[in-house]
Scaffold this active site. Sequence first.
Site, PDB file in Angstrom:
ATOM      1  CB  SER A  64      23.189  12.297  39.397  1.00 32.85           C
ATOM      2  OG  SER A  64      24.086  11.248  39.637  1.00 32.85           O
ATOM      3  CG  ASP A 107      19.957   7.116  44.364  1.00 33.79           C
ATOM      4  OD1 ASP A 107      20.851   6.344  43.988  1.00 33.79           O
ATOM      5  OD2 ASP A 107      19.946   8.339  44.099  1.00 33.79           O
ATOM      6  CG  HIS A 156      20.991   7.506  40.632  1.00 36.59           C
ATOM      7  ND1 HIS A 156      21.154   8.512  41.568  1.00 36.59           N
ATOM      8  CD2 HIS A 156      21.678   7.927  39.534  1.00 36.59           C
ATOM      9  CE1 HIS A 156      21.914   9.472  41.074  1.00 36.59           C
ATOM     10  NE2 HIS A 156      22.241   9.141  39.838  1.00 36.59           N
TER      11      HIS A 156
END
Lengths: 355, 355
Positions: free
Chosen positions: A143, A297, A326
Amino acid sequence: MTGTDRQGYYSHAQQGEHEYFDLGGFVLQSGYTLPNATLAYRTHGTLNAVKDNLVLFPHMYSGTPSSLDDYIGPGKPLDTDEYFVVCPGQLGGGLSSSPSNTPAPFDRGQFPAVAIADDVLAQYRLVSERFGVEQLHAVLGWSMGAQQTYEWAVRFPDMVPRAAAFAGTAKTPVHNQVFIDLHLELLRSDPAFADGFYTDSADVHLGLRRHAIAFSLEGFTHEWYRGEHWRALGFATSNDFRQSFIRGYFAPMDPNNLITQANKWWAGDISPHAGGSLPAALGRITAHFFVVPFGGDSFFPVEDCENEAGHLPHGELRVIDTPAGHFAMFGLRPQDTERISAVMTEMLSSPGYTI
Amino acid sequence: MTGTDRQGYYSHAQQGEHEYFDLGGFVLQSGYTLPNATLAYRTHGTLNAVKDNLVLFPHMYSGTPSSLDDYIGPGKPLDTDEYFVVCPGQLGGGLSSSPSNTPAPFDRGQFPAVAIADDVLAQYRLVSERFGVEQLHAVLGWSMGAQQTYEWAVRFPDMVPRAAAFAGTAKTPVHNQVFIDLHLELLRSDPAFADGFYTDSADVHLGLRRHAIAFSLEGFTHEWYRGEHWRALGFATSNDFRQSFIRGYFAPMDPNNLITQANKWWAGDISPHAGGSLPAALGRITAHFFVVPFGGDSFFPVEDCENEAGHLPHGELRVIDTPAGHFAMFGLRPQDTERISAVMTEMLSSPGYTI
């Protein structure tokens, strides 16, 4: 401030032991000088004599350097018998210089904007000056950690032979920016937020609760809820999961710290390295670069990751399909952790490329 | 209140001519009696002598009976040379009985909860009592209109030979409920909302603006922003689109009306018709039923629609892929409107099935 412990949620008691690197007066991309800036970091394993086993592992939004400890240790993909793993804390993350620990005139709601590049430049000084390392073994992250990974690879191509970006992109997708706008609005909506000048982050509980709903929505896939995958974590209902897991996770955090990180996330973009062209900037990355989107995601969709991977000279695409979306890297499902670990192992033992 | 025009945004001047059906004291599923309840409706075309050409077309969240006028008229799929099209206003929609037009003790923040079944029961009285119609030609709708379509088909199978549900489900997916929780929180977050007892909806502009961000996020697909499909609508940037189109659309609406509709949307579920079993409830639908998910719809994903279609005895699945996602039926892209119109035409001319 080297060696100074933080308070509350961001203390060593809560987050495990860390060390601090003194950055001095640190000039940010936004043009402000952060006085007595510090970079917190957590290490695992030992730097070898030839200094070629350092693996840098920056963390995601809302995380700390200990967030991903589960991937690190003897017999883990980031094997401490082999690698010296350095987990730096984000600027704004609560352990490094942040709204919650910086004195006026840069405290709380007046902390300056920081950029992904600021993190990478601070980390560069850490590995060069403190550890005397001239080339990393690898850099990887999830991320916002992936955003830092891209920035490392394009900014210091001679230092990054291998890299892996899990569920992240080199440039933040516009749809994801809409999400960030939304979750910032939620944090700020609490009257107790007081434009960032609250005295106790716990007073902003309404904003933190609202903000948590946004992550309950976009952090997971439709299938996560449709298939009731939260049951495997021991929750009785989806509301139970949302309250205990998502709200509970965010509740102790500092809203100004989260906002500082979110603004960095929003602006993530390596294209300025190549005059605004994202394909050209990706084309400058020489590393053996593993692009690892998570299927479903909603933040960093597979399509965006695929598009970016296509411009990497030594890009490798590994898609991990999972109902966790995610949040797959949180270790919610053992099968996801296994597949993530396998890609880490593949990347770390792969041939490295530099300029 | 028959024939009484509404005020402001919900007036005939803004929404076109409507008529009103007096429901009297209308007992709601929630157990409250709404005094002097009215059902607004808008008609197109003429009811034929044998009364077998009525097509019922309820509207979506935030809409009114005139929202989908573009699909109705001579030469349009809902061809007024052939069909008598009745567009009922949702309870809570601002034209039918709603928080914005009901006197105390059911005004504003104390309007009772209404259910999809309440809309359908009110519409049943309209078509039976006012028009003397015993069987519809068809019922169709988009989003919350699709929810009403499912409720019609399961509740009055002998009256519904044909139906089409565009971008909607028989039971609201949990992930979509998380979205509804989020957007309700945004509307209510404005201090001017005052627990629903504001005097002018325009004072709640902050809540309406925040609420609009949620629809900018989930109403469209990633590809909508990635591919800059808003450009075809004449906007200069994605922010320009979000402000002028999405914020502009919601700005004149009444927050209490939106909340009343959203709570209905959240609770949408036909499974109580079969003791809580969704497959069994779907199995009771005898209509020739067209299930039309929009690819990339974040509210009612293709997977959920496919699952439901599989339980319909005379189900037909028609997936329409579009970067516009859930909002495809707004007429944003001519190619989407064409494909939607084609399914409407196919459904209306298809063989009908009843008990």
